[in-house]
Enzyme design. Structure first.
Site, mmCIF file in Angstrom:
data_model
loop_
_atom_site.group_PDB
_atom_site.id
_atom_site.type_symbol
_atom_site.label_atom_id
_atom_site.label_comp_id
_atom_site.label_asym_id
_atom_site.label_seq_id
_atom_site.Cartn_x
_atom_site.Cartn_y
_atom_site.Cartn_z
ATOM 1 N N GLY A 13 0.825 -1.196 0.000
ATOM 2 C CA GLY A 13 0.000 0.000 0.000
ATOM 3 C C GLY A 13 0.858 1.243 0.000
ATOM 4 C CG MET A 15 4.358 7.034 1.936
ATOM 5 S SD MET A 15 5.695 6.477 2.981
ATOM 6 C CE MET A 15 5.796 7.783 4.184
ATOM 7 C CG PHE A 16 0.715 8.444 5.701
ATOM 8 C CD1 PHE A 16 1.558 8.542 6.794
ATOM 9 C CD2 PHE A 16 0.986 9.211 4.585
ATOM 10 C CE1 PHE A 16 2.655 9.393 6.775
ATOM 11 C CE2 PHE A 16 2.078 10.066 4.557
ATOM 12 C CZ PHE A 16 2.914 10.161 5.655
ATOM 13 C CB SER A 17 -2.074 2.348 3.417
ATOM 14 O OG SER A 17 -0.881 1.588 3.340
ATOM 15 C CD GLU A 85 9.280 1.448 5.513
ATOM 16 O OE1 GLU A 85 9.077 1.420 4.276
ATOM 17 O OE2 GLU A 85 8.734 2.274 6.257
ATOM 18 C CG PHE A 115 8.376 10.121 -5.419
ATOM 19 C CD1 PHE A 115 8.352 11.297 -6.160
ATOM 20 C CD2 PHE A 115 9.568 9.414 -5.338
ATOM 21 C CE1 PHE A 115 9.496 11.756 -6.807
ATOM 22 C CE2 PHE A 115 10.718 9.865 -5.971
ATOM 23 C CZ PHE A 115 10.684 11.036 -6.711
ATOM 24 C CB CYS A 143 -10.155 14.948 -2.423
ATOM 25 S SG CYS A 143 -9.917 13.185 -2.804
ATOM 26 C CB ILE A 162 13.662 7.321 5.191
ATOM 27 C CG1 ILE A 162 14.084 6.045 4.454
ATOM 28 C CG2 ILE A 162 12.880 7.006 6.459
ATOM 29 C CD1 ILE A 162 15.081 5.200 5.156
ATOM 30 C CB CYS A 175 -5.359 14.331 -5.050
ATOM 31 S SG CYS A 175 -7.027 14.962 -4.689
#
Length: 181
Positions: A13, A15-17, A85, A115, A143, A162, A175
C-alpha cells in the site's frame, strides 16, 4: 524443504495506509498463539530508533539491517519473521522464498510503488511466490477519498528518501496529478 509448511504474506500500500500497523497486529496474533517472532526493519529508517514503530506509536522490538543477507538464515529460531519496509531490501525475494521453503512464516510490509508510481525495488517480484497479498489504501490527504498512491511533497528526486508527513502525502489518482496542493 522443511516438512512444516511456511508461507509468505505481503502487505502492500501507499504511505499512511497502515501496513506497519497490520504487520504488528499479525505478529501479536502469532505471539498469542505461542509462535516465536522475529522482526526485521530497514536500518536507514532511524525515525523511531531501533524498534518497529507505526505512525500511531505502536511498537515492537526489531533488528535493523541494510540487507537481509546480513542475517544468518540457519541461526533464525523464530517461527514467524516480520519484515517492515520490504521495498528497500534488494534480496527480499530470495530471502523470503528460502525461509518459507524451510517452514517459516514471512509477513512483509512494503510500499508497492515509488512516489513516481513505479514499482518499488524488488518487492513486486515477491508476489508470484506469496500465498497471501493484501493491498491497503489510505485516506487522500487532499480530498479525503481513498488513496492508493504516495506523493512526495519535498524537492528531493532520489527514490529512497525516508520520511513521514513532512515529505509525503497519500493521494488518490486525481489528486496525484494536481500540481499545487
Amino acid at each position: 524443504m522443511n516438512s512444516r509448511s511456511g508461507y509468505i504474506h505481503i502487505i502492500l500500500g501507499p504511505m499512511f495506509s497502515g501496513k506497519s500497523t497490520e504487520l504488528i497486529r499479525l505478529l501479536k496474533r502469532y505471539q498469542v498463539a505461542m509462535y516465536t517472532c522475529l522482526v526485521i526493519k530497514y536500518s536507514k529508517d532511524e525515525r523511531y530508533g531501533r524498534g518497529l514503530v507505526t505512525h500511531d506509536n505502536d511498537s515492537v522490538p526489531a533488528i535493523p539491517v541494510n540487507s537481509l543477507n546480513e542475517i544468518n538464515c540457519n541461526d533464525i529460531n523464530a517461527d514467524v519473521i516480520g519484515i517492515d519496509e520490504g521495498q528497500f531490501f534488494p534480496d527480499i525475494v530470495e530471502f523470503c522464498d528460502y525461509m518459507a521453503n524451510n517452514g517459516k512464516i514471512l509477513i512483509v510490509a512494503a510500499l508497492d510503488g515509488t512516489f513516481l508510481r513505479q514499482p518499488f525495488g524488488n518487492i513486486l517480484n515477491l508476489i508470484p511466490r506469496a500465498e497471501y497479498v493484501l493491498k491497503l489504501t489510505a485516506v487522500c490527504m487532499i480530498c479525503f477519498g481513498s488513496a492508493s498512491f504516495s506523493k512526495r511533497i519535498s524537492d528531493e528526486q532520489e527514490i529512497e528518501i525516508i520520511g513521514g508527513k513532512e515529505k509525503y502525502q497519500s493521494v488518490c489518482r486525481v489528486c496525484y496529478f494536481k500540481i499545487n496542493n
